[in-house]
Design a protein around this motif. Structure first.
Motif, PDB file in Angstrom:
ATOM      1  N   GLU A 194       0.956  -1.177   0.248  1.00  0.00           N
ATOM      2  CA  GLU A 194      -0.016   0.130   0.156  1.00  0.00           C
ATOM      3  C   GLU A 194       0.896   1.311  -0.037  1.00  0.00           C
ATOM      4  O   GLU A 194       0.484   2.264  -0.528  1.00  0.00           O
ATOM      5  CB  GLU A 194      -0.635  -0.030   1.108  1.00  0.00           C
ATOM      6  CG  GLU A 194      -1.886   0.880   1.307  1.00  0.00           C
ATOM      7  CD  GLU A 194      -3.018   0.928   2.074  1.00  0.00           C
ATOM      8  OE1 GLU A 194      -4.222   1.422   2.120  1.00  0.00           O
ATOM      9  OE2 GLU A 194      -2.881   0.053   3.048  1.00  0.00           O
ATOM     10  N   LYS A 218      -9.039   0.814  -4.509  1.00  0.00           N
ATOM     11  CA  LYS A 218      -9.742   1.122  -3.236  1.00  0.00           C
ATOM     12  C   LYS A 218     -10.835   2.294  -3.555  1.00  0.00           C
ATOM     13  O   LYS A 218     -11.678   2.474  -2.776  1.00  0.00           O
ATOM     14  CB  LYS A 218      -8.520   1.715  -2.387  1.00  0.00           C
ATOM     15  CG  LYS A 218      -7.548   1.103  -1.944  1.00  0.00           C
ATOM     16  CD  LYS A 218      -6.785   1.419  -0.712  1.00  0.00           C
ATOM     17  CE  LYS A 218      -5.904   2.763  -1.316  1.00  0.00           C
ATOM     18  NZ  LYS A 218      -5.095   3.314  -0.131  1.00  0.00           N
ATOM     19  N   THR A 281     -15.481   3.449   3.352  1.00  0.00           N
ATOM     20  CA  THR A 281     -14.388   3.167   2.552  1.00  0.00           C
ATOM     21  C   THR A 281     -13.315   1.861   3.192  1.00  0.00           C
ATOM     22  O   THR A 281     -13.059   2.125   4.280  1.00  0.00           O
ATOM     23  CB  THR A 281     -13.574   3.938   2.087  1.00  0.00           C
ATOM     24  OG1 THR A 281     -14.567   4.990   1.445  1.00  0.00           O
ATOM     25  CG2 THR A 281     -12.234   3.563   0.994  1.00  0.00           C
ATOM     26  N   SER A 283     -10.338  -0.707   4.219  1.00  0.00           N
ATOM     27  CA  SER A 283      -8.789  -0.522   3.837  1.00  0.00           C
ATOM     28  C   SER A 283      -8.329  -1.636   2.882  1.00  0.00           C
ATOM     29  O   SER A 283      -9.149  -2.462   2.405  1.00  0.00           O
ATOM     30  CB  SER A 283      -8.034  -0.761   5.005  1.00  0.00           C
ATOM     31  OG  SER A 283      -8.328  -2.013   5.616  1.00  0.00           O
ATOM     32  N   GLU A 285      -6.238  -3.862   3.137  1.00  0.00           N
ATOM     33  CA  GLU A 285      -6.201  -4.984   3.964  1.00  0.00           C
ATOM     34  C   GLU A 285      -7.776  -5.840   3.918  1.00  0.00           C
ATOM     35  O   GLU A 285      -7.778  -6.945   3.676  1.00  0.00           O
ATOM     36  CB  GLU A 285      -5.713  -4.701   5.478  1.00  0.00           C
ATOM     37  CG  GLU A 285      -5.820  -6.266   6.242  1.00  0.00           C
ATOM     38  CD  GLU A 285      -5.038  -5.857   7.718  1.00  0.00           C
ATOM     39  OE1 GLU A 285      -5.000  -6.972   8.266  1.00  0.00           O
ATOM     40  OE2 GLU A 285      -4.860  -4.966   8.132  1.00  0.00           O
ATOM     41  N   GLU A 286      -8.719  -5.155   4.211  1.00  0.00           N
ATOM     42  CA  GLU A 286      -9.908  -5.289   4.142  1.00  0.00           C
ATOM     43  C   GLU A 286     -10.133  -6.098   2.787  1.00  0.00           C
ATOM     44  O   GLU A 286     -10.960  -7.132   2.639  1.00  0.00           O
ATOM     45  CB  GLU A 286     -10.877  -4.557   4.649  1.00  0.00           C
ATOM     46  CG  GLU A 286     -10.964  -4.424   6.127  1.00  0.00           C
ATOM     47  CD  GLU A 286     -11.873  -3.124   6.662  1.00  0.00           C
ATOM     48  OE1 GLU A 286     -12.374  -3.260   7.516  1.00  0.00           O
ATOM     49  OE2 GLU A 286     -11.687  -1.963   5.991  1.00  0.00           O
TER      50      GLU A 286
END
Length: 310
Positions: A194, A218, A281, A283, A285-286
């Motif tokens: 990221e 994203k 929104t 991340s 990671e999610e």
């Protein structure tokens, strides 16, 4: 934009195990491109085929227009490579291994290598066997960069390194891309991807699930929380692509991407079965975890099935 790497429908099997499954992607010039996946996802196998060290069972890979299988040695001369566990002659000093490696390259290699050692604050007279893991990693990176390759391939290069050394590595990647070089970074560490990546390919079980610029990956992604009037057996029909869904009582939590109209999310509240809708929104990671979650067959209404119910 010119593609430095072109991978077309590549498959690699080991007996009954498929390490890379029909993979296709393009890596444009002048960017940091990340292969993001868990350990064992097939990233290293893909990198080794790109280097010409393994041959695919199907498909083709080209680097700078050269086929990696038939012109592997030429491809390896054109790029720099840092593996997860670099093999270095431990009885040599940092200066000696640079002198030795310079014999395989043209003029200027050794001087540029020494400049890199100075930049990374590596003592030239210390034997590699007496260096810390971070110092050894800096030597390996310096050797890979000293012939100023247009493409640098890094396979889990910061694994096990401390925070400061990892930061130096990542800053070097950004600097290289700014100078017009291309960096292919294979990693399972979401934070470092990221921080530096321009484009990301999400890899799971040998398959490439998504390839997008980081901001686009994203930008159109949302976590939607829909509170229903009753205990609905299925989630409401959401815009975009549904990645995961879970239910707790009357509440559905859904992670979607490729949403072009945010208003379509808000309009879910107009449905008779929906009481309240919230969105946020997620991340990277999610989003990554959503892609790593095992998919279930679609439900009867065409929506992907519930991934977990609690």
């Amino acid at each position: 934009m010119t593609n430095v790497i072109e991978i077309d429908r590549v498959t690699k099997r080991y007996g009954r195990f498929t390490a890379v499954d029909d993979a296709t992607l393009r890596v444009p010039a002048g960017c940091v491109f990340a292969l993001l996946g868990e350990n064992g996802a097939g990233k290293t196998t893909l990198v080794r085929m790109l280097l010409g060290l393994l041959s695919p069972d199907a498909g083709s890979i080209s680097v700078f227009g050269r086929n990696s299988t038939t012109h592997g040695e030429e491809v390896r001369r054109l790029l720099g490579y840092v593996p997860e566990r670099p093999t270095l002659y431990e009885w040599m000093t940092a200066a000696e291994i640079g002198w030795f490696t310079a014999g395989f390259y043209g003029d200027g290699f050794e001087q540029h290598y020494r400049n890199l050692l100075d930049r990374f604050r590596v003592p030239t007279s210390r034997k590699i066997g007496k260096m810390s893991k971070g110092m050894r990693a800096k030597v390996s990176l310096s050797l890979a960069m000293a012939h100023q390759p247009r493409l640098l391939v890094l396979d889990e290069p910061t694994s096990g390194l401390d925070t400061l050394v990892r930061r130096e590595f990542l800053e070097s990647m950004v600097d290289l891309a700014a100078e017009g070089h291309t960096v292919l970074l294979s990693s399972h560490l979401i934070g470092e991807v990221e921080r530096v990546a321009d484009q990301v390919a999400v890899v799971r079980e040998g398959k490439i699930l998504a390839v997008d610029p980081l901001d686009r990956l994203k930008l159109g992604a949302y976590e939607i929380t829909a509170t229903m009037h009753g205990s609905a057996a299925a989630p409401p029909p959401v815009p975009g692509t549904l990645l995961t869904s879970s239910r707790r009582g009357k509440q559905w939590r859904l992670l979607v991407r490729d949403v072009e109209d945010e208003g379509a999310i808000d309009r879910l509240a107009d449905l008779d079965s929906v009481a309240v809708v919230d969105r946020r929104t997620p991340s990277l990671e999610e989003i990554f975890v959503a892609y790593m979650t095992e998919n279930h067959p679609p439900s009867a209404n065409g929506q992907p099935g519930v991934l977990q119910e609690v």
